[in-house]
Design an enzyme around this catalytic site. Structure first.
Site: not given
Ligand SMILES: *[C@@H]1O[C@H](CO)[C@@H](O)[C@H](O)[C@H]1NC(C)=O
Ligand SMILES: *[C@@H]1O[C@H](CO)[C@@H](O)[C@H](O)[C@H]1NC(C)=O
Ligand SMILES: *[C@@H]1O[C@H](CO)[C@@H](O)[C@H](O)[C@H]1NC(C)=O
Length: 339
Positions: A169, A190
């Site tokens: 992230d 991600d």
């Protein structure tokens, strides 16, 4: 050299031209100009106006309405930096993405871990790196968890020659219209995520892992939640490379939209290209597409069947600058960074 010149010209004109008074800026004697903007200098050695980036931001009055530059001298700044919502029109300028960096290592929550948080509209950053050093570089004994390097939630924000480095992230491209040019974005899981409406141009996407056989990376987790939302991630002329196999993306919400256009993929891109994650059964709502990509990872023979083929009209709508800037906010920024 630039500093010396600036020191000679600063004083008389800044008060007249820009109307910043002693009341607002007690340190006015050291203000200079970058791109003809009034400029606050950050220098950890004490030769600027402030030693930390946050203290420079804190010195700008609430409801700021004129562009102001914060010039950040080459150094590694160990701090969490936030531009609050009431301080738009800030231009953060470093001395190079390998020279000026902001580093912190908070982790475990997307809302508290960001090294850099940008809440205001009309923010520009250039030549600076934001890094979350938790697992960047990868450390085998740390567990893998979220550790955000930058959280961008203001509208009309642009990033030129910036680095965003992390592991899971890394870049929360949360909401608003954003432009990223000549940036380097690094991570494993991600690592570009959120519901931003963004164009990434001529940027490098670097996929890292804790080990050569450390599973599979995921570049994007786009968060478009309904078919009426205007957001999506568009990658133009980007470079995808790294040390582990990777998916180009998986949907964080059921209408996720990601397009790779005219980009170059090394062989790390998994043949399937994309992962459906939690949106199984709703493949027809997901817009994941590639067009005109090159490199050994771009062979789309093995791609998931639900990868979307875009018609020319949709393609040109999404890849044009109008996708993020139909009203001309980038040109209204008081310096031309598009060149
Ligand atoms: C900033 O603007 C908001 C909204 O107009 C207002 O409520 C607030 O009092 C202003 N703050 C200052 C410090 O002027
Ligand atoms: C495609 O990308 C290359 C750089 O990799 C660039 O020189 C070229 O202009 C791009 N073409 C289009 C049609 O965008
Ligand atoms: C693409 O991959 C397929 C299946 O692996 C292979 O048969 C084909 O030759 C590849 N095409 C190119 C242009 O490399």
């Amino acid at each position: 050299m630039a500093f010396t010149l600036l020191h000679h010209i600063f004083c008389a004109c800044i008060i007249l031209s820009f109307g910043f008074g002693q009341a607002k800026f007690g340190f006015i004697k050291k203000l200079g100009f970058i791109n003809r903007l009034p400029t606050i200098y950050v220098d950890p050695s004490g030769h600027g106006n402030f030693r930390t980036i946050q203290s420079a931001i804190d010195s700008i009055p609430s409801n700021n309405s004129e562009w102001i530059c914060i010039y950040i001298k080459a150094a590694e700044y160990r701090e969490q930096v936030t531009i609050p919502q009431d301080k738009p029109f800030i231009y953060l300028k470093g001395e190079g993405k390998r020279k000026t960096s902001v580093v912190w290592d908070a982790h475990g929550s997307i809302t508290t871990s960001a090294t850099f948080t940008s809440e205001a509209d009309n923010i520009v950053a250039k030549s600076i790196t934001f890094r979350n050093s938790y697992n960047n570089p990868p450390t085998s004994n740390n567990q893998v968890t979220v550790a955000v390097a930058a959280w961008i939630l203001g509208d009309k924000s642009a990033f030129y020659r910036c680095g965003f480095l992390g592991f899971q992230d890394t870049l929360w491209d949360h909401q608003g219209r954003h432009y990223f040019k000549l940036c380097t974005i690094e991570g494993s899981v991600d690592f570009i995520f959120g519901a931003g409406q963004s164009i990434y141009e001529r940027s490098s996407l670097s996929v890292i892992s804790k080990s050569k056989n450390g599973g599979i990376g995921v570049i994007t987790a786009q968060g478009r939640a309904t078919k009426d939302e205007p957001n999506g991630f568009i990658f133009k002329d980007c470079n995808v490379f790294g040390t582990v196999p990777t998916y180009l993306g998986r949907p964080w919400r059921d209408y996720a939209r990601v397009v790779f256009y005219n980009s170059t993929f090394s062989d790390i891109v998994a043949p399937e290209g994309w992962d459906i994650w939690n949106s199984g059964g709703r493949e027809n709502q997901i817009m994941f597409a590639e067009y005109g990509c090159k490199g050994s990872g771009s062979n789309n023979t093995g791609r998931v069947s639900w990868e979307m083929k875009l018609d020319q009209k949709t393609l040109s709508t999404l890849t044009s600058m109008n996708f993020i800037d139909s009203e001309g906010w980038m040109k209204a920024q008081p310096f031309n960074m598009l060149a």
